[in-house]
Design a protein around this motif. Structure first.
Motif, PDB file in Angstrom:
ATOM      1  N   TYR A  54      12.379   0.932   5.044  1.00 25.24           N
ATOM      2  CA  TYR A  54      11.868   2.260   4.687  1.00 25.24           C
ATOM      3  C   TYR A  54      12.705   2.830   3.548  1.00 25.24           C
ATOM      4  CZ  TYR A  54      10.566   7.134   4.832  1.00 25.24           C
ATOM      5  OH  TYR A  54      10.135   8.383   4.465  1.00 25.24           O
ATOM      6  N   GLU A  73      10.477   6.265  -2.917  1.00 23.17           N
ATOM      7  CA  GLU A  73      10.712   7.106  -1.748  1.00 23.17           C
ATOM      8  C   GLU A  73       9.480   7.217  -0.845  1.00 23.17           C
ATOM      9  OE1 GLU A  73      11.799  11.784  -0.914  1.00 23.17           O
ATOM     10  OE2 GLU A  73      12.534  10.834  -2.744  1.00 23.17           O
ATOM     11  N   GLY A  74       9.682   6.968   0.450  1.00 23.02           N
ATOM     12  CA  GLY A  74       8.609   7.097   1.425  1.00 23.02           C
ATOM     13  C   GLY A  74       7.833   5.821   1.696  1.00 23.02           C
ATOM     14  N   HIS A 133       3.988   5.565   0.907  1.00 22.80           N
ATOM     15  CA  HIS A 133       4.312   6.901   1.405  1.00 22.80           C
ATOM     16  C   HIS A 133       4.017   7.043   2.893  1.00 22.80           C
ATOM     17  CE1 HIS A 133       5.925  10.680   0.038  1.00 22.80           C
ATOM     18  NE2 HIS A 133       5.268  11.198   1.053  1.00 22.80           N
ATOM     19  N   THR A 135       5.695   8.111   5.711  1.00 24.21           N
ATOM     20  CA  THR A 135       6.909   8.813   6.163  1.00 24.21           C
ATOM     21  C   THR A 135       7.002   8.938   7.684  1.00 24.21           C
ATOM     22  OG1 THR A 135       5.729  10.875   5.796  1.00 24.21           O
ATOM     23  CG2 THR A 135       7.161  10.133   4.027  1.00 24.21           C
ATOM     24  N   GLU A 138      10.166   7.544   9.327  1.00 27.19           N
ATOM     25  CA  GLU A 138      11.518   7.981   8.939  1.00 27.19           C
ATOM     26  C   GLU A 138      12.301   8.527  10.132  1.00 27.19           C
ATOM     27  OE1 GLU A 138      13.672  11.320   6.149  1.00 27.19           O
ATOM     28  OE2 GLU A 138      11.851  10.384   5.371  1.00 27.19           O
ATOM     29  N   SER A 208       3.415  15.226   0.404  1.00 26.74           N
ATOM     30  CA  SER A 208       2.604  14.365  -0.469  1.00 26.74           C
ATOM     31  C   SER A 208       1.272  15.001  -0.841  1.00 26.74           C
ATOM     32  CB  SER A 208       2.346  13.017   0.222  1.00 26.74           C
ATOM     33  OG  SER A 208       1.671  13.227   1.447  1.00 26.74           O
TER      34      SER A 208
END
Length: 236
Positions: A54, A73-74, A133, A135, A138, A208
């Motif tokens: 990730y 990122e993401g 993306h 997320t 996370e 996003s």
């Protein structure tokens, strides 16, 4: 300058290759958090097991069987056993990423009703190794790492639950059913479910989202209907 191979900013690595941590349906081989320096290269290696990566921040390229895939990122990257694997951080904006390396095992005493073969088929059937993306994973990834550097009561169980969350969320992401919300019976519950679906979608996609039209598209309703309903029910 610095040797690229050694330019890590920090690395919290938990490595169980010699003696994997066995849970109910998965064995944990490695989990960690690596913040790379400019152009840092992990080095080419053969994947011995599944790995979910990730990207927390920055960008770079992840190589699978000599094909470079740009990530930022993401993004979530999925590596399969036997893949030729390498990661190279961007020169200007090097990435920091979390990773989880695991295998499935079917013990005699499986207590969690998960079908690893179904999940493995989805992982193995991937045409493209990136969930862009994504997320959702996370928080459980970070929580799993937290259990390892703040060992406390029941950490083993918490760790297992977070690892399974990461794997199941990834599986759902591959199957494309992460955002497919049911069509609600409007009359029932006075539309509360639709309002909650709107709130949940915005909570999950806040960073996003470009505009509110996206919510309507994701939930398969007209924008004017949703905005009218939301204002009426929530007063906002």
């Amino acid at each position: 300058g610095m040797d690229k191979i050694s330019s890590k900013r920090f690395h919290f690595d938990n490595n169980y290759w010699e003696n994997p941590k066995r849970f109910d349906v998965v064995s944990l081989y490695q989990i960690g958090d690596l913040s790379c320096g400019s152009g840092y290269e992990v080095g080419l290696h053969i994947q011995p097991c599944y790995e979910i990566t990730y990207i927390l921040s920055g960008k770079g390229s992840i190589y699978t069987n000599d094909t470079p895939y740009p990530v930022s990122e993401g993004d979530v990257f999925i590596s399969l056993p036997g893949d030729r694997h390498n990661l190279i951080a961007d020169e200007a904006d090097p990435f920091r990423y979390l990773y989880l390396a695991f295998a499935f095992h079917l013990g005699d005493q499986q207590t969690i009703p998960i079908a690893p073969d179904t999940i493995e088929r989805a992982l193995q059937g991937l045409k493209y190794p990136i969930l862009p993306h994504f997320t959702e994973i996370e928080a459980p990834m970070k929580n799993a790492l937290q259990e390892l550097y703040q060992l406390s009561e029941y950490s083993q169980y918490m760790l297992e639950s977070y690892i399974l969350q990461v794997i199941i969320l990834t599986y759902r992401g591959i199957c494309g059913n992460i955002e497919r919300l049911p069509v609600y019976d409007d009359a029932r519950n006075g539309n509360q479910e639709i309002v909650y679906a709107i709130v949940t979608y915005i909570d999950r996609n806040l960073h996003s989202m470009e505009n509110l039209q996206q919510v309507a598209e994701a939930l398969n309703y007209s924008y004017s209907y949703l905005s009218h309903l939301f204002r009426e029910k929530s007063g906002m």
